[in-house]
Design a protein around this motif. Structure first.
Motif, PDB file in Angstrom:
ATOM      1  N   ARG A  38      48.172 -18.178  24.980  1.00  0.00           N
ATOM      2  CA  ARG A  38      48.045 -19.163  23.473  1.00  0.00           C
ATOM      3  C   ARG A  38      47.993 -18.270  22.189  1.00  0.00           C
ATOM      4  NH1 ARG A  38      43.440 -22.053  23.742  1.00  0.00           N
ATOM      5  NH2 ARG A  38      42.737 -21.082  25.667  1.00  0.00           N
ATOM      6  N   LYS A  39      47.477 -16.991  22.308  1.00  0.00           N
ATOM      7  CA  LYS A  39      47.245 -16.424  21.090  1.00  0.00           C
ATOM      8  C   LYS A  39      48.408 -15.456  20.659  1.00  0.00           C
ATOM      9  CE  LYS A  39      43.103 -13.678  19.416  1.00  0.00           C
ATOM     10  NZ  LYS A  39      41.983 -13.264  19.941  1.00  0.00           N
ATOM     11  N   TYR A  40      49.056 -14.813  21.972  1.00  0.00           N
ATOM     12  CA  TYR A  40      50.184 -13.945  21.385  1.00  0.00           C
ATOM     13  C   TYR A  40      51.232 -14.339  22.355  1.00  0.00           C
ATOM     14  CZ  TYR A  40      46.252 -11.077  19.779  1.00  0.00           C
ATOM     15  OH  TYR A  40      45.400 -10.397  19.211  1.00  0.00           O
ATOM     16  N   GLY A  41      51.472 -15.407  23.148  1.00  0.00           N
ATOM     17  CA  GLY A  41      52.469 -15.470  23.859  1.00  0.00           C
ATOM     18  C   GLY A  41      52.888 -14.686  24.924  1.00  0.00           C
ATOM     19  N   ILE A  42      51.878 -14.195  25.499  1.00  0.00           N
ATOM     20  CA  ILE A  42      52.181 -13.194  26.762  1.00  0.00           C
ATOM     21  C   ILE A  42      52.030 -14.044  28.154  1.00  0.00           C
ATOM     22  CG2 ILE A  42      50.973 -11.508  27.922  1.00  0.00           C
ATOM     23  CD1 ILE A  42      49.411 -10.597  25.302  1.00  0.00           C
ATOM     24  N   THR A  43      53.323 -13.662  28.787  1.00  0.00           N
ATOM     25  CA  THR A  43      53.473 -14.155  30.360  1.00  0.00           C
ATOM     26  C   THR A  43      53.022 -13.233  31.233  1.00  0.00           C
ATOM     27  OG1 THR A  43      55.145 -15.533  29.263  1.00  0.00           O
ATOM     28  CG2 THR A  43      54.876 -15.531  31.603  1.00  0.00           C
ATOM     29  N   VAL A  44      51.947 -13.470  31.964  1.00  0.00           N
ATOM     30  CA  VAL A  44      51.629 -12.620  32.962  1.00  0.00           C
ATOM     31  C   VAL A  44      52.264 -12.728  34.300  1.00  0.00           C
ATOM     32  CG1 VAL A  44      49.796 -11.748  34.209  1.00  0.00           C
ATOM     33  CG2 VAL A  44      49.478 -11.844  31.987  1.00  0.00           C
ATOM     34  N   LEU A  45      53.299 -12.166  34.732  1.00  0.00           N
ATOM     35  CA  LEU A  45      54.300 -12.707  35.669  1.00  0.00           C
ATOM     36  C   LEU A  45      53.970 -12.338  36.845  1.00  0.00           C
ATOM     37  CD1 LEU A  45      57.313 -12.079  33.770  1.00  0.00           C
ATOM     38  CD2 LEU A  45      56.532 -14.298  34.570  1.00  0.00           C
ATOM     39  N   MET A  46      53.161 -11.274  37.210  1.00  0.00           N
ATOM     40  CA  MET A  46      52.901 -10.481  38.333  1.00  0.00           C
ATOM     41  C   MET A  46      51.588  -9.658  38.426  1.00  0.00           C
ATOM     42  SD  MET A  46      54.127 -10.098  41.460  1.00  0.00           S
ATOM     43  CE  MET A  46      55.339 -11.124  41.293  1.00  0.00           C
ATOM     44  N   ASP A  47      51.091  -9.310  39.652  1.00  0.00           N
ATOM     45  CA  ASP A  47      50.173  -8.306  39.521  1.00  0.00           C
ATOM     46  C   ASP A  47      50.010  -7.535  40.906  1.00  0.00           C
ATOM     47  OD1 ASP A  47      49.147 -10.250  41.776  1.00  0.00           O
ATOM     48  OD2 ASP A  47      47.154  -9.439  41.389  1.00  0.00           O
ATOM     49  N   SER A  48      49.288  -6.471  40.839  1.00  0.00           N
ATOM     50  CA  SER A  48      49.354  -5.417  42.328  1.00  0.00           C
ATOM     51  C   SER A  48      49.081  -5.856  43.437  1.00  0.00           C
ATOM     52  CB  SER A  48      48.813  -3.998  41.740  1.00  0.00           C
ATOM     53  OG  SER A  48      47.501  -4.455  41.557  1.00  0.00           O
ATOM     54  N   MET A  49      48.005  -7.199  43.422  1.00  0.00           N
ATOM     55  CA  MET A  49      47.648  -7.646  44.492  1.00  0.00           C
ATOM     56  C   MET A  49      48.883  -8.329  45.370  1.00  0.00           C
ATOM     57  SD  MET A  49      44.332  -6.676  44.708  1.00  0.00           S
ATOM     58  CE  MET A  49      44.679  -5.000  43.877  1.00  0.00           C
ATOM     59  N   THR A  50      49.768  -8.854  44.462  1.00  0.00           N
ATOM     60  CA  THR A  50      50.719  -9.832  44.684  1.00  0.00           C
ATOM     61  C   THR A  50      51.895  -8.859  45.212  1.00  0.00           C
ATOM     62  OG1 THR A  50      49.960 -11.632  43.420  1.00  0.00           O
ATOM     63  CG2 THR A  50      52.091 -11.713  44.316  1.00  0.00           C
ATOM     64  N   TYR A  51      52.176  -7.907  44.192  1.00  0.00           N
ATOM     65  CA  TYR A  51      53.355  -7.151  44.447  1.00  0.00           C
ATOM     66  C   TYR A  51      53.577  -6.490  45.600  1.00  0.00           C
ATOM     67  CZ  TYR A  51      57.700  -4.985  42.589  1.00  0.00           C
ATOM     68  OH  TYR A  51      59.124  -4.638  42.633  1.00  0.00           O
ATOM     69  N   ASN A  52      54.657  -6.945  46.654  1.00  0.00           N
ATOM     70  CA  ASN A  52      54.891  -5.976  47.728  1.00  0.00           C
ATOM     71  C   ASN A  52      56.098  -6.250  48.394  1.00  0.00           C
ATOM     72  OD1 ASN A  52      55.450  -8.257  50.027  1.00  0.00           O
ATOM     73  ND2 ASN A  52      53.632  -9.138  48.734  1.00  0.00           N
ATOM     74  N   HIS A  53      56.536  -5.339  49.210  1.00  0.00           N
ATOM     75  CA  HIS A  53      57.943  -5.551  49.773  1.00  0.00           C
ATOM     76  C   HIS A  53      57.902  -5.305  51.258  1.00  0.00           C
ATOM     77  CE1 HIS A  53      57.659  -1.280  48.002  1.00  0.00           C
ATOM     78  NE2 HIS A  53      57.415  -1.851  46.754  1.00  0.00           N
ATOM     79  N   HIS A  54      57.181  -6.471  51.804  1.00  0.00           N
ATOM     80  CA  HIS A  54      56.895  -6.791  52.930  1.00  0.00           C
ATOM     81  C   HIS A  54      58.427  -7.161  53.602  1.00  0.00           C
ATOM     82  CE1 HIS A  54      52.431  -7.136  52.401  1.00  0.00           C
ATOM     83  NE2 HIS A  54      52.449  -5.950  52.503  1.00  0.00           N
ATOM     84  N   SER A  55      58.591  -6.870  55.024  1.00  0.00           N
ATOM     85  CA  SER A  55      59.662  -7.509  55.565  1.00  0.00           C
ATOM     86  C   SER A  55      59.185  -8.800  56.462  1.00  0.00           C
ATOM     87  CB  SER A  55      60.341  -6.846  56.583  1.00  0.00           C
ATOM     88  OG  SER A  55      60.679  -5.585  56.185  1.00  0.00           O
TER      89      SER A  55
END
Ligand code: SF4
Length: 505
Positions: free
Chosen positions: A372-389
């Motif tokens: 709301r303050k700056y229009g920042i969209t947080v799209l991802m975090d390191s706990m989520t980001y993976n490349h599992h098969s």
């Protein structure tokens, strides 16, 4: 006087209320309706508000019917933190502020689904203690579940308790320090230990832990083992885990764990059941990848908790659970709805960010404020980001191989173990994949291995001209770095590095 004037008038009167009464009202259902001024959004909010309360009430009523008033009181005295969940709709209010339509619905649904799965888990703790297996949070529950056991993740409550009440875990952290644990140790670990010392953590028939993700996490299990006095199995992740040899070693370790559980618990391995769980987990993953694909579009159709909280909670604790699968199906549907109608999740999306390292459970609404303050969209975090098969479900051996990759490359582990490339490469890959404008590093004061990487990361970001915010905080303890301090770090970065103007003025 029209409805908008009346609402403005009521709002002005509320602002005159004394501090706590004003906050209480602002966080209530009526407070939302007054602020939203949209019938459609108010109806969405009211639906999730009512469903969350209904889920909590159902837990209490069922316990009352099954155990009677004395049994109910006994469980509440044994697990007093349950009272904190009366604040769940307060968290709903904080996290949905300013959000509309499908994004509002996705946030409400994520919080409701967390509440529903936590209630499922608590019922298993109350009614089937003889089948309760205690797992470290980095050992996912698929194998225990396939063996007919109920799996409690020791550190799991640390993810949600501070979200509903930012200060409620501080007494557990203090308890652990008073018992002699180094105050420098990670508060995520100290919180779990404090709950055990106070006798407020469920006790199972056996424990499965590991050497992940760090020394603090691993060392805490010596204490937990002594305190619980039940058999323990420790799985062992190699330092270099991206190799054929590491996978072979780990599959054998998992077989040892199954044999241990068959010896020390009533659980028996059912490979068909494991196949069902793995297939449902694969389905969640397929849906999540569809969601990530949609997130690449500018402006993004969903963001923040709907991406990262949904991942960590449901993949780590409830993989394959029907509530988890339903949540991801619905998140994809809601994201598609926004995408098709070209509706951004964050109105005025100006900047797209990734958060590296664990997020801020005691200041969960920092992203909402930044939106709301700056229009920042947080799209991802390191706990989520993976490349599992996806897990190959054709034979028991292939399933164990798939699970071994997922466990060895678990959250935190995949970025804090092994060579520096494990940490750095994913940041830049993610930056490119999601067309980001900045990297936020959550600089948890106790996380030494991640802290050690800040210098190299700064240099690399400078070379690549990537704006980097290293945000100092403590994972669960807001006394170390206050919310005001955290917010002013964001403000300084936005003003001095990004040269941004506030959009909420
Ligand atoms: S946040 Fe860092 S210190 Fe805490 S458990 Fe995770 S890896 Fe260990």
């Amino acid at each position: 006087m029209n409805v908008h004037d009346l609402a403005a008038d009521v709002k002005a009167q509320i602002m005159k209320l004394p501090g706590n009464a004003r906050i209480f009202f602002q966080n209530s259902l009526a407070g939302y309706i007054l602020e939203s001024r949209s019938l459609k959004d108010s109806a969405i909010y009211a639906k999730y508000w009512a469903l969350i309360w209904a889920t909590i009430l159902k837990l209490v009523l069922k316990l009352l019917l099954k155990r009677g008033p004395v049994g109910l009181i006994r469980e509440l005295v044994r697990y007093p933190w349950i009272f904190q969940f009366l604040g769940t709709t307060g968290a709903l209010r904080r996290l949905t502020r300013g959000r509309k339509g499908a994004y509002l619905e996705a946030t409400g649904l994520t919080i409701l689904s967390i509440t529903q799965t936590l209630v499922q888990m608590l019922e298993q703790v109350f009614y089937e203690p003889e089948r309760l297996l205690i797992n470290e949070d980095l050992v996912p529950p698929e194998i225990g579940l396939a063996m007919g056991l109920n799996v409690w993740l020791v550190e799991g409550l640390g993810l949600v308790l501070p979200v509903v009440n930012p200060v409620c875990v501080q007494k557990y952290i203090d308890e652990t320090e008073n018992a002699g644990v180094n105050p420098d140790a990670c508060s995520f670990v100290k919180n779990a230990l404090g709950m055990i010392i106070k006798g407020q953590m469920p006790k199972g028939v056996a424990i499965v832990s590991s050497n992940m993700p760090c020394d603090a996490g691993m060392a805490s299990y010596s204490y937990i083992e002594r305190e619980y006095g039940v058999p323990i199995y420790r799985i062992d992740t190699p330092f270099h885990f991206y190799s054929e040899q590491a996978e072979k070693h780990f599959v054998e370790d998992l077989k040892g764990m199954i044999a241990f559980l068959e010896k020390h618990t009533p659980g028996r391995m059912d490979w068909d059941r494991l196949r069902e769980i793995c297939k449902a987990r694969n389905r969640m993953m397929e849906l999540e990848l569809e969601l990530w694909d949609m997130m690449r579009v500018r402006p993004a159709p969903l963001a923040a908790e709907t991406i990262y909280l949904s991942h960590i909670w449901f993949f780590a604790w409830f993989p394959g659970n029907p509530v988890s699968v339903r949540l991801f199906e619905k998140l994809v549907e809601l994201a598609r709805k926004n995408l098709d109608s070209k509706t951004p999740a964050v109105e005025n999306e100006k900047y797209r960010a990734v958060l590296w390292n664990p997020w801020f459970p005691h200041f969960e609404d920092i992203f909402n404020i930044a939106e709301r303050k700056y229009g920042i969209t947080v799209l991802m975090d390191s706990m989520t980001y993976n490349h599992h098969s996806p897990i190959d479900t054709s034979t028991p051996e292939t399933m164990l191989r798939g699970l071994s990759q997922i466990i060895m490359q678990g959250p935190m582990v995949r970025h804090t173990r092994g060579p520096a490339e494990n940490y750095l490469d994913d940041i830049f890959r993610c930056y490119k994949q999601f067309d980001l404008d900045m990297v936020w590093v959550a600089n948890h004061v106790s996380c030494k291995s991640a802290g050690a990487m800040n210098g190299i990361l700064r240099e690399k970001c400078r070379d690549m001209k990537i704006p980097l915010l290293v945000l100092d905080y403590d994972l669960l303890d807001s006394r170390i770095v206050s919310h005001d301090n955290m917010m002013s770090q964001v403000d300084h970065f936005m003003e001095n590095v990004m040269k941004a103007r506030r959009i909420d003025q």
